[in-house]
Design a protein around this motif. Structure first.
Motif, short mmCIF file in Angstrom:
data_model
loop_
_atom_site.label_atom_id
_atom_site.label_comp_id
_atom_site.label_asym_id
_atom_site.label_seq_id
_atom_site.Cartn_x
_atom_site.Cartn_y
_atom_site.Cartn_z
N ALA A 1 1.05 -1.38 0.36
CA ALA A 1 0.31 -0.10 -0.80
C ALA A 1 0.98 1.01 0.13
N SER A 2 2.15 1.16 0.65
CA SER A 2 2.72 2.91 0.40
C SER A 2 3.45 2.77 -0.68
N VAL A 3 4.02 1.96 -1.50
CA VAL A 3 4.37 2.08 -2.82
C VAL A 3 2.97 1.93 -3.56
N MET A 4 1.71 2.02 -3.30
CA MET A 4 0.34 2.09 -4.37
C MET A 4 0.43 3.44 -3.87
N LEU A 5 0.54 3.98 -2.71
CA LEU A 5 0.62 5.65 -2.36
C LEU A 5 1.07 6.23 -2.96
N TYR A 6 2.51 6.56 -3.08
CA TYR A 6 3.68 7.11 -3.88
C TYR A 6 3.84 7.48 -5.08
N LEU A 7 2.93 6.31 -5.82
CA LEU A 7 2.58 6.14 -7.26
C LEU A 7 1.67 7.18 -7.52
N LEU A 8 0.45 7.26 -6.72
CA LEU A 8 -1.65 7.54 -6.74
C LEU A 8 -1.57 9.15 -6.72
N THR A 9 0.33 9.19 -5.99
CA THR A 9 0.17 11.11 -5.74
C THR A 9 0.97 11.74 -6.54
#
Length: 135
Positions: free
Chosen positions: A10-18
């Motif tokens: 989820a932390s990877v997805m968070l920085y990508l979705l930012t």
């Protein structure tokens, strides 16, 4: 798979979705995001695009320590419930961090960064605490 391990993803997805929304919103507009030049510095030179890029880059910087802390804590058999709870808390704080970064709230953003870092430090040292606190 543990909740903490899902939080790594989820932390990877968070920085990508930012960064995705600022690119997506400006596709098709003249003088805006050009997928042929995805790293064009002129696209990120001001406003929300600049702040979204900063939040994105900071997410990339925060990820390795968080992932290593979670995996180390799990490999060293720290209490899984604490690893899970702290990992979820980290994600909540990082999400708030992104929102304050994009929303141009620098003081609150800095406070949230420190809290997120301290949560990661706590996860990292959970195996040590287990030995001293009988967790």
């Amino acid at each position: 798979m543990t909740i903490a391990e899902l939080c790594i993803f989820a932390s990877v997805m968070l920085y990508l979705l930012t960064i995705v929304p600022v690119k997506w919103i400006s596709v098709g507009r003249a003088g805006r995001y050009d997928n042929a030049r995805p790293r064009d510095p002129a696209f990120y030179d001001e406003g929300i695009r600049e702040r979204a890029l900063g939040a994105h880059q900071n997410g990339i910087e925060a990820f390795p320590f968080f992932a290593a802390a979670v995996l180390l804590a799990e490999f060293r058999t720290a209490p899984q419930n604490l690893i899970n709870e702290l990992s979820v808390l980290f994600l909540i704080v990082r999400t708030a961090y992104v929102l304050t970064y994009v929303g141009d709230r620098p003081s609150l953003r800095s406070i949230l960064w420190v809290i997120g870092f301290l949560i990661t430090v706590a996860i990292f040292f959970l195996p040590v605490l287990r030995n001293y606190l009988s967790l």
